[in-house]
Design a protein around this motif. Sequence first.
Motif, PDB file in Angstrom:
ATOM      1  N   TYR A   4       0.836  -1.207   0.000  1.00  0.00           N
ATOM      2  CA  TYR A   4       0.000   0.000   0.000  1.00  0.00           C
ATOM      3  C   TYR A   4       0.870   1.257   0.000  1.00  0.00           C
ATOM      4  CZ  TYR A   4      -3.490   3.409   1.503  1.00  0.00           C
ATOM      5  OH  TYR A   4      -4.309   4.506   1.581  1.00  0.00           O
ATOM      6  N   ARG A   8       1.214   4.139  -2.892  1.00  0.00           N
ATOM      7  CA  ARG A   8       0.955   5.536  -2.528  1.00  0.00           C
ATOM      8  C   ARG A   8       2.152   6.419  -2.906  1.00  0.00           C
ATOM      9  NH1 ARG A   8       0.673   8.879   2.463  1.00  0.00           N
ATOM     10  NH2 ARG A   8      -1.204  10.110   2.209  1.00  0.00           N
ATOM     11  N   GLY A  46      -9.547  -4.157   0.015  1.00  0.00           N
ATOM     12  CA  GLY A  46      -9.672  -3.016   0.924  1.00  0.00           C
ATOM     13  C   GLY A  46      -8.639  -1.938   0.640  1.00  0.00           C
ATOM     14  N   GLU A  47      -7.412  -2.373   0.348  1.00  0.00           N
ATOM     15  CA  GLU A  47      -6.361  -1.409   0.020  1.00  0.00           C
ATOM     16  C   GLU A  47      -6.677  -0.696  -1.289  1.00  0.00           C
ATOM     17  OE1 GLU A  47      -2.382  -3.399   1.995  1.00  0.00           O
ATOM     18  OE2 GLU A  47      -3.164  -4.244   0.128  1.00  0.00           O
ATOM     19  N   ARG A  48      -7.234  -1.428  -2.250  1.00  0.00           N
ATOM     20  CA  ARG A  48      -7.603  -0.804  -3.523  1.00  0.00           C
ATOM     21  C   ARG A  48      -8.685   0.253  -3.322  1.00  0.00           C
ATOM     22  NH1 ARG A  48      -7.739  -5.983  -7.657  1.00  0.00           N
ATOM     23  NH2 ARG A  48      -5.504  -6.375  -7.566  1.00  0.00           N
ATOM     24  N   ALA A  49      -9.664  -0.047  -2.494  1.00  0.00           N
ATOM     25  CA  ALA A  49     -10.728   0.919  -2.228  1.00  0.00           C
ATOM     26  C   ALA A  49     -10.160   2.176  -1.568  1.00  0.00           C
ATOM     27  CB  ALA A  49     -11.811   0.291  -1.348  1.00  0.00           C
ATOM     28  N   ALA A  50      -9.276   1.986  -0.599  1.00  0.00           N
ATOM     29  CA  ALA A  50      -8.658   3.126   0.072  1.00  0.00           C
ATOM     30  C   ALA A  50      -7.798   3.919  -0.909  1.00  0.00           C
ATOM     31  CB  ALA A  50      -7.814   2.646   1.252  1.00  0.00           C
ATOM     32  N   MET A  51      -7.105   3.221  -1.795  1.00  0.00           N
ATOM     33  CA  MET A  51      -6.244   3.903  -2.750  1.00  0.00           C
ATOM     34  C   MET A  51      -7.056   4.667  -3.785  1.00  0.00           C
ATOM     35  SD  MET A  51      -3.258   4.791  -3.292  1.00  0.00           S
ATOM     36  CE  MET A  51      -2.594   3.819  -1.953  1.00  0.00           C
ATOM     37  N   GLU A  52      -8.211   4.172  -4.148  1.00  0.00           N
ATOM     38  CA  GLU A  52      -9.067   4.906  -5.082  1.00  0.00           C
ATOM     39  C   GLU A  52      -9.497   6.240  -4.473  1.00  0.00           C
ATOM     40  OE1 GLU A  52     -12.087   2.064  -6.115  1.00  0.00           O
ATOM     41  OE2 GLU A  52     -10.781   1.121  -7.612  1.00  0.00           O
ATOM     42  N   ARG A  53      -9.794   6.233  -3.184  1.00  0.00           N
ATOM     43  CA  ARG A  53     -10.129   7.494  -2.506  1.00  0.00           C
ATOM     44  C   ARG A  53      -8.922   8.429  -2.488  1.00  0.00           C
ATOM     45  NH1 ARG A  53     -12.737   3.696   0.752  1.00  0.00           N
ATOM     46  NH2 ARG A  53     -11.076   3.751   2.302  1.00  0.00           N
ATOM     47  N   GLU A  54      -7.736   7.864  -2.257  1.00  0.00           N
ATOM     48  CA  GLU A  54      -6.508   8.662  -2.251  1.00  0.00           C
ATOM     49  C   GLU A  54      -6.247   9.247  -3.634  1.00  0.00           C
ATOM     50  OE1 GLU A  54      -2.767  10.167  -0.736  1.00  0.00           O
ATOM     51  OE2 GLU A  54      -4.586   9.474   0.227  1.00  0.00           O
TER      52      GLU A  54
END
Length: 69
Positions: A4, A8, A46-54
Amino acid sequence: MTVYDRYRTLLHKLALVRARAPGGDSPEADALLDTMDEVWDALSDGERAAMERERDRLALSVDTRAVPA
């Protein structure tokens, strides 16, 4: 460094490269995108979802700075 964190970091590097050469692709951006694709495959859902928000947040901040006052 976690997968992750690696993604980032690459995302932020890409934003900097694109800010230096707006409107055009560069070999550096292409190389970063290729690496990002590989790292993306290693992220969990879950990491992909968080990264899409980022990514959305970073794109908004880059676009906001690019707009003339």
